[in-house]
Write an enzyme that holds these catalytic residues in place. Structure first.
Site, PDB file in Angstrom:
ATOM      1  CB  ALA A   1      -0.930  -0.007   1.212  1.00  0.00           C
TER       2      ALA A   1
ATOM      3  CB  THR B   1       0.069   6.366   0.687  1.00  0.00           C
ATOM      4  OG1 THR B   1       1.478   6.189   0.683  1.00  0.00           O
ATOM      5  CG2 THR B   1      -0.563   5.212   1.425  1.00  0.00           C
TER       6      THR B   1
ATOM      7  NE  ARG C   1      -4.020  -5.977   4.015  1.00  0.00           N
ATOM      8  CZ  ARG C   1      -4.584  -7.158   4.164  1.00  0.00           C
ATOM      9  NH1 ARG C   1      -4.602  -7.739   5.315  1.00  0.00           N
ATOM     10  NH2 ARG C   1      -5.144  -7.752   3.127  1.00  0.00           N
TER      11      ARG C   1
ATOM     12  CG  ASP D   1      -3.265   0.629  -6.713  1.00  0.00           C
ATOM     13  OD1 ASP D   1      -2.596   0.158  -7.667  1.00  0.00           O
ATOM     14  OD2 ASP D   1      -2.747   1.008  -5.653  1.00  0.00           O
TER      15      ASP D   1
ATOM     16  CG  HIS E   1      -3.759  -9.237  -1.987  1.00  0.00           C
ATOM     17  ND1 HIS E   1      -3.339  -8.362  -1.014  1.00  0.00           N
ATOM     18  CD2 HIS E   1      -3.254 -10.443  -1.627  1.00  0.00           C
ATOM     19  CE1 HIS E   1      -2.612  -9.006  -0.110  1.00  0.00           C
ATOM     20  NE2 HIS E   1      -2.541 -10.267  -0.462  1.00  0.00           N
TER      21      HIS E   1
ATOM     22  CB  CYS F   1     -21.507 -12.579 -12.408  1.00  0.00           C
ATOM     23  SG  CYS F   1     -22.973 -13.506 -11.890  1.00  0.00           S
TER      24      CYS F   1
ATOM     25  CB  CYS G   1     -24.614 -10.571 -13.102  1.00  0.00           C
ATOM     26  SG  CYS G   1     -24.196 -11.308 -14.695  1.00  0.00           S
TER      27      CYS G   1
ATOM     28  CB  CYS H   1     -27.107 -14.766 -14.692  1.00  0.00           C
ATOM     29  SG  CYS H   1     -26.003 -14.537 -13.288  1.00  0.00           S
TER      30      CYS H   1
ATOM     31  CB  THR I   1       4.777  -4.402   1.918  1.00  0.00           C
ATOM     32  OG1 THR I   1       4.294  -5.504   2.696  1.00  0.00           O
ATOM     33  CG2 THR I   1       6.154  -4.737   1.365  1.00  0.00           C
TER      34      THR I   1
HETATM   35 ZN    ZN Z   1     -24.021 -13.561 -13.962  1.00  0.00          ZN
END
Ligand code: ZN
Length: 251
Positions: free
Chosen positions: A14, A18, A26, A96, A113, A121, A146, A149, A187
């Site tokens: 992070a 910044t 965090r 990001d 991450h 979805c 979504c 669906c 980090t």
């Molecule tokens: Zn969907």
């Protein structure tokens, strides 16, 4: 002096973003320290179970998106490193997307991450852009579903309560084992897998350089500790790496 050009692994957290106006949720001053309930917004169980958590989560993403974050000098220094021809990979804890936006080729960036630039979805797995979802939120859909669906949409990030992508993690571990220099930037090296990657690199003979304002548990293993602000420290460090001068000024 060793004239060989080493593989450089750069782990970013992070702290590198910044300066682009993206809050460190965090960190010691972060949202999740001040308001632990906010952690629900990025925890998979509450997110899927509670429409109100999702509405708050979308509002939070709107606020983050409104910052209009641009890559800063730290990100751009890594682009310079890549363009210099030094073999390098970026392993990032950030979601990001600023490493890619800064101009690093996609294959050079491993997003440990995931990414907040895309949504998926949970039912049919179709992916689309976060921007499109946020446009719908701004237009009044407080929990956009979504379009294909009707399923719940979620960001393509690894939320609390979820495992990291095994393929991404395996590639990151290979990079950590193979690299000759491992730079940890912005980090605290407290969260898995960041801490483990730094350790793996050191075990396999890499020089460890830590660029972070605050102490980390891995400082005793580091060959060099840099406490200066990242947007100033990283361009200087990159110049030294490109010059093949990795030992000058070492701690
Ligand atoms: Zn969907």
């Amino acid at each position: 002096m060793n004239a060989k050009r080493p593989l450089v692994a750069v782990l970013t957290g992070a702290g590198i973003s910044t300066d682009s106006g993206i809050p460190d949720y965090r960190g010691p001053q972060g949202l999740w320290q001040r308001d632990p309930a906010a952690q629900d917004l990025v925890t998979i169980g509450p997110y899927l179970a509670d429409p109100d958590v999702r509405r708050r989560s979308w509002r939070m993403r709107q606020e983050v998106g409104a910052v209009g974050a641009e890559p800063n000098a730290g990100h751009l220094a890594l682009v310079e490193l890549e363009r210099s021809g030094v073999p390098m990979r970026v392993l990032t804890q950030n979601v990001d997307g600023l490493h890619r936006r800064s101009g690093l080729p996609e294959r050079k960036v491993l997003e440990l991450h995931g990414t907040a630039q895309r949504v998926q979805c949970v039912r049919c797995r179709v992916r689309s852009d976060m921007d499109e979802a946020l446009t719908r939120v701004a237009a009044g859909e407080d929990d956009p579903a979504c379009r294909a669906c009707g399923g719940i949409l979620r960001p393509c990030t690894v939320m609390f309560g979820e495992a990291l992508d095994a393929t991404v993690l395996g590639t990151a571990a290979s990079v950590a084992r193979a690299c000759e220099v491992f730079v940890a930037v912005g980090t605290l090296l407290q969260v898995h897998p960041a801490a483990g990657l730094a350790e793996l690199a050191v075990q396999n003979g890499a020089r460890l350089i830590i660029v972070n304002a605050e102490p980390t548990p891995y400082d005793p293993l580091a060959d060099e500790l840099i406490r200066e602000p990242i947007s100033a420290a990283l361009p200087a460090l990159v110049r030294r790496i490109v010059a093949g001068d990795l030992t000058a000024g070492a701690a």
